[in-house]
Design a protein around this motif. Structure first.
Motif, PDB file in Angstrom:
ATOM      1  N   GLY A 244      43.161  37.636  48.997  1.00  0.00           N
ATOM      2  CA  GLY A 244      44.057  38.775  49.055  1.00  0.00           C
ATOM      3  C   GLY A 244      43.687  39.834  48.033  1.00  0.00           C
ATOM      4  O   GLY A 244      42.809  39.645  47.186  1.00  0.00           O
ATOM      5  N   SER A 245      44.361  40.969  48.100  1.00  0.00           N
ATOM      6  CA  SER A 245      44.104  42.058  47.163  1.00  0.00           C
ATOM      7  C   SER A 245      44.344  41.577  45.733  1.00  0.00           C
ATOM      8  O   SER A 245      45.366  40.948  45.443  1.00  0.00           O
ATOM      9  N   PHE A 246      43.379  41.880  44.837  1.00  0.00           N
ATOM     10  CA  PHE A 246      43.491  41.442  43.440  1.00  0.00           C
ATOM     11  C   PHE A 246      44.469  42.345  42.702  1.00  0.00           C
ATOM     12  O   PHE A 246      44.354  43.582  42.742  1.00  0.00           O
ATOM     13  N   LEU A 247      45.428  41.742  42.019  1.00  0.00           N
ATOM     14  CA  LEU A 247      46.446  42.504  41.303  1.00  0.00           C
ATOM     15  C   LEU A 247      46.183  42.541  39.805  1.00  0.00           C
ATOM     16  O   LEU A 247      46.143  43.617  39.209  1.00  0.00           O
ATOM     17  N   MET A 248      46.005  41.379  39.183  1.00  0.00           N
ATOM     18  CA  MET A 248      45.786  41.340  37.734  1.00  0.00           C
ATOM     19  C   MET A 248      45.380  39.932  37.314  1.00  0.00           C
ATOM     20  O   MET A 248      45.467  38.983  38.108  1.00  0.00           O
ATOM     21  N   THR A 249      44.966  39.817  36.043  1.00  0.00           N
ATOM     22  CA  THR A 249      44.627  38.527  35.444  1.00  0.00           C
ATOM     23  C   THR A 249      45.458  38.334  34.193  1.00  0.00           C
ATOM     24  O   THR A 249      45.542  39.239  33.353  1.00  0.00           O
ATOM     25  N   VAL A 250      46.062  37.160  34.080  1.00  0.00           N
ATOM     26  CA  VAL A 250      46.792  36.778  32.872  1.00  0.00           C
ATOM     27  C   VAL A 250      46.045  35.607  32.251  1.00  0.00           C
ATOM     28  O   VAL A 250      45.808  34.601  32.925  1.00  0.00           O
ATOM     29  N   ALA A 251      45.650  35.739  30.978  1.00  0.00           N
ATOM     30  CA  ALA A 251      44.846  34.718  30.310  1.00  0.00           C
ATOM     31  C   ALA A 251      45.535  34.247  29.040  1.00  0.00           C
ATOM     32  O   ALA A 251      46.122  35.042  28.301  1.00  0.00           O
TER      33      ALA A 251
END
Length: 475
Positions: A244-251
């Motif tokens: 799906g469309s990439f929204l964000m990354t939380v690390a």
């Protein structure tokens, strides 16, 4: 005839001495010129450390790539890139008109189904009461019929009364069957209403899930490390193999790792828990320490990074394996994606018998045997090593021929002005030296260079020691 004086005799003696000296020097230089100039070093004991080097990048130990789970337009972004977030915190909202309407419609259907279940339950209770009354009437009619049979057999009641009681018994029996059918029908209606209620409740759960997917929350405590979308953009969910469309990354940057690719020839020496040094390009003057925590089991193509398990055919391309090193004390402000180089210590030895790596070479067993037969002397094109090798080949069987082609690992020991090839067994490899397990003794002198000389040097060849600068070719 001129008289020979003492002076003349002295001059002749000096000239003869000089002539003899010149002849001796020429002979010595001629003999010396036949010896090959080599660099020599001693076998020593030292501490060796075997190190595997690899390159890769910094990665968080735990991170989540958040992608779109439904169709819709972004209407609000609640966080910014680099912001610290908590588990469950709202990150982004998408348009939710249709999911909200779907939840409302399903709620109405659930309420309707609940009412149907209540009505069906009431109808079931009513039919059950009717069945109980019909059974009571049947019992009373049965008693009257039994008495009528007894009295009729004695002739104590008229035939008309007997027929009336019989008809009442049969009517009561039929009423019980009808009441039982109504009960069965009411039970079926209650089951149908209950199933319909469950169906509508499932539909409500689905609609609520679709509505919930329009609000994205953080699955972990961490930092928003990537946020490429903007308000108003249209998102699509993943289908089949398309994400799906990439929204964000939380690390979660509290645990930092260096993920590198180790060459297939080195990965077997790497073990979990081995210490490693990590050099991050963004911190040029610092070395960080860690340990190996993960070793990949699937080979990756060096050019594309694709797993070999995804290939439909074999590949001869060089391959690497993923190795993860966890940093014990990551630097403050470190970010994912920073380039890093690691040195993994795979083995260490104290006071190991070691030699320079360049001194190690390979020779064919047939050449060694030929040199032993000739004593290292060259007797012409058909003599010496060539003649001995041809004779050995002519007299040898298939097994001996195969053994002669076998290559032996060893070094050239400097002994008595000759280079003696000696097989050795090696251990761990350091940066410039390699461990010798068998074949040499501490203090022995070996040929260490030059590379060109070692490449062509033969067993029992006459050699002489020179310094490194003497062995350089003239420009």
């Amino acid at each position: 005839m001129p008289r020979v004086t003492r002076r003349h005799k002295t001059i002749f003696a000096v000239a003869a001495g000089l002539l003899l000296a010149i002849i001796a020097i020429i002979a010595t230089n001629s003999k010396k010129g036949q010896a090959i100039a080599v660099q020599v070093g001693d076998v020593t004991r030292q501490s060796l450390t075997s190190v595997v080097s690899a390159s890769g990048e910094i990665r968080p130990r735990e991170f989540v790539n958040i992608t779109s789970q439904t169709f819709g337009k972004i209407i609000a972004i609640e966080v910014a890139e680099g912001q610290t977030v908590q588990h469950g915190q709202v990150l982004l909202r998408m348009e939710a008109v249709q999911p909200t309407a779907g939840v409302a419609a399903q709620n109405a259907m659930v309420r309707s189904a609940q009412s149907a279940v209540v009505a069906a339950a009431a109808n079931q209770r009513t039919t059950a009461a009717e069945l109980a009354r019909a059974r009571a009437d049947f019992e009373r009619a049965k008693l009257d019929w039994d008495r009528a049979e007894q009295l009729s057999g004695r002739g104590l009641i008229p035939t008309s009364e007997f027929d009336t009681r019989k008809s009442g018994f049969e009517s009561a029996k039929a009423a019980v069957e009808v009441a039982q059918a109504h009960v069965n029908q009411a039970d079926a209606e209650l089951d149908r209403s209950s199933s319909q209620l469950k169906e509508t409740e499932a539909g409500l759960s689905r609609s609520q899930d679709e509505l919930k997917k329009t609000i994205y929350t953080s699955p972990i405590d961490g930092i928003v490390t990537s946020l490429p979308v903007h308000v108003g953009e249209q998102m699509v969910p993943g289908i089949q193999n398309s994400p799906g469309s990439f929204l964000m990354t939380v690390a979660d940057m509290s645990g930092v790792t260096a993920e590198v690719r180790v060459d297939e020839s080195d990965v077997l020496g790497v073990k979990n828990g081995e210490p490693a040094e990590v050099m991050i390009d963004a911190y040029p003057d610092s070395v960080f320490h860690g340990s190996v925590t993960e070793i990949g089991t699937t080979a990756l193509l060096r050019s594309t990074g694709q797993s070999t398990t995804q290939l439909t055919s074999g590949s001869q391309e060089a391959k690497d394996f993923k190795v993860v090193i966890s940093l014990s004390k990551p630097p403050p402000g470190v970010r994912p994606g920073l380039s890093a180089t690691v040195r993994i210590t795979t083995a260490s030895r104290d006071k190991a018998l070691a030699i320079p790596i360049q001194a190690l070479t390979m020779r064919r067993q047939a050449d060694i045997d030929a040199a032993e037969k000739t004593g290292g002397k060259n007797k012409g094109a058909k003599g010496g090593e060539a003649k001995a090798a041809e004779a050995a080949k002519a007299n040898a069987g298939p097994e001996a021929t195969a053994a002669g082609k076998k290559e032996v690992q060893g070094v050239f020991v400097f002994e008595g002005g000759r280079a003696h090839f000696r097989p050795v067994k090696t251990g761990i490899t350091g940066v410039t030296d390699i461990e010798v397990l068998d074949g040499l003794k501490d203090g022995e002198s070996i040929v260490t260079g030059s590379y060109k000389v070692l490449r062509e040097l033969k067993h029992l060849a006459r050699v002489r020691k020179v310094k490194a600068e003497e062995n350089k070719p003239a420009k």
